[in-house]
Design an enzyme around this catalytic site. Sequence first.
Site, PDB file in Angstrom:
ATOM      1  N   CYS A 157       0.857  -1.183   0.000  1.00 49.47           N
ATOM      2  CA  CYS A 157       0.000   0.000   0.000  1.00 49.47           C
ATOM      3  C   CYS A 157       0.893   1.232   0.000  1.00 49.47           C
ATOM      4  O   CYS A 157       1.951   1.247   0.627  1.00 49.47           O
ATOM      5  CB  CYS A 157      -0.881  -0.013   1.232  1.00 49.47           C
ATOM      6  N   ASP A 200     -19.785  10.152  -1.410  1.00 53.28           N
ATOM      7  CA  ASP A 200     -18.921  10.447  -0.263  1.00 53.28           C
ATOM      8  C   ASP A 200     -17.520   9.917  -0.539  1.00 53.28           C
ATOM      9  O   ASP A 200     -16.537  10.432  -0.026  1.00 53.28           O
ATOM     10  CB  ASP A 200     -19.462   9.762   0.988  1.00 53.28           C
ATOM     11  N   GLY A 224       4.683   3.219 -11.150  1.00 52.03           N
ATOM     12  CA  GLY A 224       4.755   2.179 -12.175  1.00 52.03           C
ATOM     13  C   GLY A 224       4.482   0.813 -11.566  1.00 52.03           C
ATOM     14  O   GLY A 224       4.077   0.719 -10.408  1.00 52.03           O
ATOM     15  N   HIS A 230      -3.554   3.853  -2.816  1.00 50.47           N
ATOM     16  CA  HIS A 230      -3.572   4.600  -1.568  1.00 50.47           C
ATOM     17  C   HIS A 230      -4.952   5.212  -1.374  1.00 50.47           C
ATOM     18  O   HIS A 230      -5.736   5.314  -2.321  1.00 50.47           O
ATOM     19  CB  HIS A 230      -2.463   5.663  -1.499  1.00 50.47           C
ATOM     20  N   HIS A 239      -7.347   5.694  -4.595  1.00 57.64           N
ATOM     21  CA  HIS A 239      -6.714   5.603  -5.913  1.00 57.64           C
ATOM     22  C   HIS A 239      -5.986   4.275  -6.094  1.00 57.64           C
ATOM     23  O   HIS A 239      -5.225   3.858  -5.230  1.00 57.64           O
ATOM     24  CB  HIS A 239      -5.708   6.752  -6.088  1.00 57.64           C
ATOM     25  N   GLU A 258      -7.780  -0.642   1.313  1.00 59.91           N
ATOM     26  CA  GLU A 258      -7.903   0.815   1.131  1.00 59.91           C
ATOM     27  C   GLU A 258      -9.199   1.349   1.729  1.00 59.91           C
ATOM     28  O   GLU A 258      -9.241   2.487   2.219  1.00 59.91           O
ATOM     29  CB  GLU A 258      -7.783   1.180  -0.355  1.00 59.91           C
ATOM     30  N   HIS A 283      -8.624   2.319   5.176  1.00 58.83           N
ATOM     31  CA  HIS A 283      -8.099   3.690   5.319  1.00 58.83           C
ATOM     32  C   HIS A 283      -9.225   4.717   5.205  1.00 58.83           C
ATOM     33  O   HIS A 283      -9.269   5.694   5.950  1.00 58.83           O
ATOM     34  CB  HIS A 283      -7.061   4.000   4.241  1.00 58.83           C
ATOM     35  N   MET A 321      -5.303  -4.867   7.063  1.00 59.99           N
ATOM     36  CA  MET A 321      -4.605  -3.581   7.166  1.00 59.99           C
ATOM     37  C   MET A 321      -3.081  -3.718   7.252  1.00 59.99           C
ATOM     38  O   MET A 321      -2.373  -2.737   7.432  1.00 59.99           O
ATOM     39  CB  MET A 321      -5.141  -2.754   8.345  1.00 59.99           C
TER      40      MET A 321
HETATM   41 ZN   LIG Z   1      -3.672   9.434  -5.455  1.00 56.81          ZN
HETATM   42 ZN   LIG Z   2      -2.520   0.976   3.472  1.00 59.30          ZN
END
Ligand SMILES: [Zn+2]
Ligand SMILES: [Zn+2]
Length: 301
Positions: free
Chosen positions: A117, A194, A212, A219, A229, A257, A260, A274
Amino acid sequence: MAKNLLYLSKASFLLLIQLLAIQSGSFTNAKRIPEFPKSLKDVEESQKGQRVQGLREVKHYLNKYGYLNYEDSNNFEQDEFDEALKVAIKTYQTFFHLKATGKLDTDTIKQMSMPRCGVADIINGSLTHPQFTFIPGEPKWPHYKHHLQYAIISSAIPNVNLTEVKKAVKYAFGEWAYFSDFSFEFTDYVGHADLILGFHRGDHGDGKAFDGPGGALAHAFPPTNGRLHFDADEIWSDSSYRIRSNQVDLVGISMHEIGHLLGLDHSRDELAIMYPGIAKGQIKRSLSLDDRDGLLTLYGS
Ligand SMILES: [Zn+2]
Ligand SMILES: [Zn+2]
Ligand SMILES: *[C@@H]1O[C@H](CO)[C@@H](O)[C@H](O)[C@H]1NC(C)=O
Ligand SMILES: *[C@@H]1O[C@H](CO)[C@@H](O)[C@H](O)[C@H]1NC(C)=O
């Protein structure tokens, strides 16, 4: 067409992805950032007091993931193995349950070579909880906002089609919904969303450029920002349980993700969703006790 991809040779498969990318007009980033682990062989076994070409990349890597900071940023451009680097490597090794040697030994190099991540593991150099962690300041969604709508908007075309992406993220949201009082709903209207998920490539305008293939896979931002993303340069799996050894698991990484997005940071528990690292070809699609404890602790029962 996508179904036939499974039967193509690896070379033509990659070529096809490139063609798709060129067609989408997003393969024009002339300056590609090389995959980080390439230079790691040179620095393997180095230790304090040495100067080895490539150490500056290790410094940038450790800085990116929250382990190293210098008051004088010039130090980042030097290949000197100094005390600060040793301390940062020890903290990194502690986080990943490696022997805290403070050297760039083989196990440490292996860990650094693993896709992961893109969010930092620790902020301001502290490991506050033994396993799960929260984002500093413990941002979370207010209690009246536990039904969240999500949209999918990409600036780059990945190797999986939108139907598959929708299936994968729906599954991932479902796992979190099952173990919490959150509910999630797809929307076509960005204005209602949201959470905004999408695929992007290289520098995509949020100060957290992708690197790449390999390295950082995805993230996401803490509550209540809502952005998630995925790196469009990765070879993603679809939502089925077939995964190839060169693919990264779209379902599992979505689950991570989303953690997060809800306010969890990285866990040192390897079984946890996680946990920041995941190997190519690896499937991890269930929340561990540690993940559920983390969310429960953050939001109350
Ligand atoms: Zn981003
Ligand atoms: Zn993470
Ligand atoms: C999307 O991909 C899946 C699996 O690879 C395939 O079955 C499906 O037909 C594709 N859908 C479209 C619209 O291309
Ligand atoms: C890190 O520490 C600095 C100085 O102590 C502080 O200003 C900053 O807000 C901290 N960052 C986070 C994310 O907690």
